[in-house]
Design a protein around this motif. Structure first.
Motif, mmCIF file in Angstrom:
data_model
loop_
_atom_site.group_PDB
_atom_site.id
_atom_site.type_symbol
_atom_site.label_atom_id
_atom_site.label_comp_id
_atom_site.label_asym_id
_atom_site.label_seq_id
_atom_site.Cartn_x
_atom_site.Cartn_y
_atom_site.Cartn_z
ATOM 1 N N ALA A 13 0.811 -1.218 0.000
ATOM 2 C CA ALA A 13 0.000 0.000 0.000
ATOM 3 C C ALA A 13 0.846 1.272 0.000
ATOM 4 C CB ALA A 13 -0.923 0.004 1.225
ATOM 5 N N LYS A 14 2.185 1.115 -0.031
ATOM 6 C CA LYS A 14 3.108 2.258 -0.016
ATOM 7 C C LYS A 14 2.987 3.085 1.265
ATOM 8 C CE LYS A 14 4.717 1.350 -4.118
ATOM 9 N NZ LYS A 14 6.096 0.846 -4.309
ATOM 10 N N LEU A 15 2.507 2.480 2.334
ATOM 11 C CA LEU A 15 2.363 3.218 3.590
ATOM 12 C C LEU A 15 3.710 3.496 4.244
ATOM 13 C CD1 LEU A 15 -0.746 1.425 5.148
ATOM 14 C CD2 LEU A 15 -0.658 3.665 4.043
ATOM 15 N N ARG A 70 -2.214 17.263 -9.322
ATOM 16 C CA ARG A 70 -2.668 16.132 -10.146
ATOM 17 C C ARG A 70 -1.927 14.851 -9.773
ATOM 18 N NH1 ARG A 70 -2.741 19.963 -14.423
ATOM 19 N NH2 ARG A 70 -0.690 19.250 -15.132
ATOM 20 N N LEU A 71 -0.613 14.953 -9.558
ATOM 21 C CA LEU A 71 0.173 13.770 -9.210
ATOM 22 C C LEU A 71 -0.162 13.255 -7.813
ATOM 23 C CD1 LEU A 71 3.638 14.685 -10.750
ATOM 24 C CD2 LEU A 71 2.124 12.831 -11.453
ATOM 25 N N ILE A 72 -0.469 14.165 -6.895
ATOM 26 C CA ILE A 72 -0.877 13.743 -5.547
ATOM 27 C C ILE A 72 -2.197 12.986 -5.623
ATOM 28 C CG2 ILE A 72 -1.726 14.580 -3.320
ATOM 29 C CD1 ILE A 72 0.386 16.832 -3.554
ATOM 30 N N LEU A 73 -3.131 13.476 -6.429
ATOM 31 C CA LEU A 73 -4.419 12.798 -6.579
ATOM 32 C C LEU A 73 -4.243 11.419 -7.211
ATOM 33 C CD1 LEU A 73 -6.695 15.776 -7.697
ATOM 34 C CD2 LEU A 73 -6.640 14.641 -5.460
ATOM 35 N N ARG A 74 -3.364 11.318 -8.219
ATOM 36 C CA ARG A 74 -3.096 10.015 -8.836
ATOM 37 C C ARG A 74 -2.449 9.063 -7.835
ATOM 38 N NH1 ARG A 74 -0.295 9.771 -14.562
ATOM 39 N NH2 ARG A 74 -0.791 7.580 -14.117
ATOM 40 N N THR A 75 -1.568 9.605 -7.004
ATOM 41 C CA THR A 75 -0.903 8.784 -5.993
ATOM 42 C C THR A 75 -1.898 8.270 -4.965
ATOM 43 O OG1 THR A 75 1.160 10.024 -6.267
ATOM 44 C CG2 THR A 75 0.903 8.757 -4.229
ATOM 45 N N LEU A 76 -2.837 9.132 -4.560
ATOM 46 C CA LEU A 76 -3.859 8.700 -3.604
ATOM 47 C C LEU A 76 -4.719 7.598 -4.201
ATOM 48 C CD1 LEU A 76 -4.967 12.142 -2.112
ATOM 49 C CD2 LEU A 76 -3.649 10.340 -0.972
ATOM 50 N N ALA A 120 -3.698 5.391 -6.382
ATOM 51 C CA ALA A 120 -2.873 4.186 -6.335
ATOM 52 C C ALA A 120 -2.774 3.643 -4.909
ATOM 53 C CB ALA A 120 -1.475 4.485 -6.879
ATOM 54 N N LEU A 121 -2.702 4.552 -3.939
ATOM 55 C CA LEU A 121 -2.616 4.154 -2.532
ATOM 56 C C LEU A 121 -3.857 3.387 -2.101
ATOM 57 C CD1 LEU A 121 -1.323 4.281 0.295
ATOM 58 C CD2 LEU A 121 -2.405 6.502 0.588
ATOM 59 N N PHE A 122 -5.033 3.928 -2.417
ATOM 60 C CA PHE A 122 -6.263 3.245 -2.036
ATOM 61 C C PHE A 122 -6.425 1.933 -2.796
ATOM 62 C CE2 PHE A 122 -7.617 7.615 -0.723
ATOM 63 C CZ PHE A 122 -7.752 7.304 0.621
ATOM 64 N N GLY A 123 -5.923 1.888 -4.042
ATOM 65 C CA GLY A 123 -5.947 0.634 -4.787
ATOM 66 C C GLY A 123 -5.120 -0.427 -4.085
ATOM 67 N N GLY A 124 -3.939 -0.017 -3.562
ATOM 68 C CA GLY A 124 -3.094 -0.949 -2.841
ATOM 69 C C GLY A 124 -3.715 -1.419 -1.545
ATOM 70 N N LEU A 125 -4.399 -0.497 -0.851
ATOM 71 C CA LEU A 125 -5.032 -0.844 0.420
ATOM 72 C C LEU A 125 -6.113 -1.898 0.242
ATOM 73 C CD1 LEU A 125 -5.405 2.658 2.122
ATOM 74 C CD2 LEU A 125 -4.102 0.719 3.003
ATOM 75 N N GLY A 166 -3.751 -0.612 -8.191
ATOM 76 C CA GLY A 166 -3.660 0.828 -8.077
ATOM 77 C C GLY A 166 -3.688 1.509 -9.414
ATOM 78 N N ALA A 167 -3.782 2.826 -9.385
ATOM 79 C CA ALA A 167 -3.826 3.600 -10.606
ATOM 80 C C ALA A 167 -2.469 3.552 -11.286
ATOM 81 C CB ALA A 167 -4.206 5.042 -10.285
#
Length: 204
Positions: free
Chosen positions: A86-88, A184-190, A192-197, A202-203
């Protein structure tokens, strides 16, 4: 100046809002394996200045070996595997953002050994800005470990294929960096983060 203020506000709020999650992560790490909660490693920052990055520890304390992670690395703990998926583990770098050695968005900082392999022109460009917690290369190569495990020689694959591709993406970010790009990159990262969780890839 606007980027730095944005970094400070978002990192400060992030640390405040995520403090319960950070406590849970710290507790899980301590219960899972002996050793410190944080892992510190030397990376190369803006202008080529070295600094010690924060990460939540995901490997056995004192584990040695390659500086790249390939597949189901035996050094990774049970909790560490979940944090990495999840990249936590990277969230601890909000501390580095507050400290000023990192930004929320920027080229990911590398270890000195790999920075020494950068082509001079790209090295100067990529190191002209603060390194970031996330960037386009981090999103595009989210499954880097899985790519490396399929390679006959993971180290060579990283140095000759993956690292040059990530460098080009990092240089492109420097050329078009703006607050809007960062958001935009922060939103894409979030995403991907929720996809991992929730177990997805992820995105992209």
């Amino acid at each position: 100046m606007a980027k730095r203020m944005f970094d400070l506000v978002v990192a400060g709020l992030g640390l405040l809002l995520l403090s319960p999650l950070f406590l849970l992560i710290a507790l899980a790490i301590k219960l899972d394996s002996p050793g410190p909660v944080f892992y510190r490693q030397e990376r190369v920052g803006r202008g080529g200045c070295p600094f010690r990055i924060h990460k939540f520890r995901t490997m056995r304390h004192g584990a040695a070996g390659a500086q790249i992670t390939v597949g189901a690395d035996a050094r990774i703990t049970r909790v560490g595997a979940l944090l990495r998926r999840a990249k936590l583990d990277e969230l601890a770098q909000l501390l580095d953002v507050l400290d000023g050695t990192m930004s929320l968005v920027g080229p990911r900082p590398e270890v000195p050994r790999y920075v020494a392999m950068y082509p001079p022109a790209l090295r100067d460009k990529v190191l002209s800005v603060r390194p970031g917690i996330t960037d386009i290369a981090s999103i595009e190569y989210r499954q880097e470990s899985e790519l490396l495990v399929r390679a006959a020689d993971p180290e060579r694959e990283y140095v000759e294929v993956i690292m040059p591709a990530k460098l080009k993406l990092a240089a492109a970010y420097v050329d078009q960096a703006s607050l809007a790009t960062d958001i935009r990159l922060i939103l894409r990262t979030l995403g991907a983060l929720f996809g991992g969780l929730f177990g997805g890839r992820g995105a992209a």
